[in-house]
Design an enzyme around this catalytic site. Structure first.
Site, PDB file in Angstrom:
ATOM      1  N   PRO A 285      33.065   9.197  26.002  1.00 27.91           N
ATOM      2  CG  PRO A 285      34.874   8.714  27.387  1.00 27.91           C
ATOM      3  CD  PRO A 285      33.468   9.195  27.427  1.00 27.91           C
ATOM      4  CD  GLU A 286      30.175   7.541  21.198  1.00 20.84           C
ATOM      5  OE1 GLU A 286      29.699   6.392  21.339  1.00 20.84           O
ATOM      6  OE2 GLU A 286      29.522   8.588  21.355  1.00 20.84           O
ATOM      7  NE  ARG A 287      30.773  -0.431  25.827  1.00 22.16           N
ATOM      8  CZ  ARG A 287      31.197  -0.572  27.088  1.00 22.16           C
ATOM      9  NH1 ARG A 287      32.319  -1.206  27.338  1.00 22.16           N
ATOM     10  NH2 ARG A 287      30.489  -0.073  28.089  1.00 22.16           N
TER      11      ARG A 287
END
Ligand code: PCA
EC number: 3.4.19.3
Length: 201
Positions: free
Chosen positions: A79-81
């Site tokens: 998951p990308e921040r």
């Protein structure tokens, strides 16, 4: 019933299939965690994909948005921040564009954080036996572009709709064709996304 806009991408570069495409095809129309899944496939084109995701948001009126992209070479679900306000790539998109660091939105902030519960996604995936880790960079190719465009839309319109991006590894099918990629089974990739959807608020 609430609606989840789940996007994937068409194939690009030297990846003849995009496993995000199969995940979206498999999950679209399904109901999970009180959400009906609206699946859409986006172009790998700097001039089109941002407009496409915004059109889908207009059309679906989703309660949450999860965009998926292939990160060939990664071996975990990531998951990308954050999405950054920058288009740059030495490698061509599917229309031959190679932007050189231009902003995505002239008036936009430098970065926009994911509004999805990314830490909980990682925890649930790990507890279910799937390698996962938060990523601090979605790059500056189409995945970052689409993540930024959706987050900017919600930010600019003061809409509190959870939105963000998840990079996934190659599938075995892609790895066999490509020859040099770590890979997961397509079933594990799809099941991991199902676990993620279960955590949406
Ligand atoms: N992955 C690319 C774009 C399309 C995709 O599936 C990326 O990581 O930017």
């Amino acid at each position: 019933m609430k609606k989840l806009l789940l996007t994937g991408f068409e194939p690009f570069l030297d990846f003849p299939i995009n496993p995000t495409n199969q995940i979206v095809e498999e999950l679209k129309g399904k109901e999970l965690n009180g959400y009906r899944i609206e699946g859409r496939i986006l172009s790998v084109d700097y001039n089109k994909s941002g407009r496409e995701v915004l059109e889908h948001i207009d059309d679906v009126e989703p309660d949450a948005v999860i965009s998926l992209g292939l990160a060939a070479g990664r071996h975990k679900i990531t998951p990308e921040r954050i999405a950054i306000n920058c288009n740059e790539s030495n490698e061509k998109d599917n229309e031959g564009n190679t932007p050189d660091g231009e902003p995505i939105q002239n008036e936009g902030p430098d970065g926009l954080f994911s509004t999805l519960p990314i830490k909980s996604f990682v925890e649930v995936l790990q507890s279910q036996g799937y390698p996962a880790e938060v990523s601090n960079s979605a790059g500056t190719y189409l995945c970052n572009h689409v993540m930024y465009q959706a987050l900017y839309h919600f930010h600019a319109n003061h809409l509190k709709i959870p939105s963000g991006f998840i990079h996934i590894p190659a599938s075995h099918e892609l790895a066999v064709q490509h020859g040099k990629l770590p890979s997961w089974s397509q079933k594990d990739l799809t099941d991991a996304v199902k676990h993620i959807v279960q955590l949406l608020p």
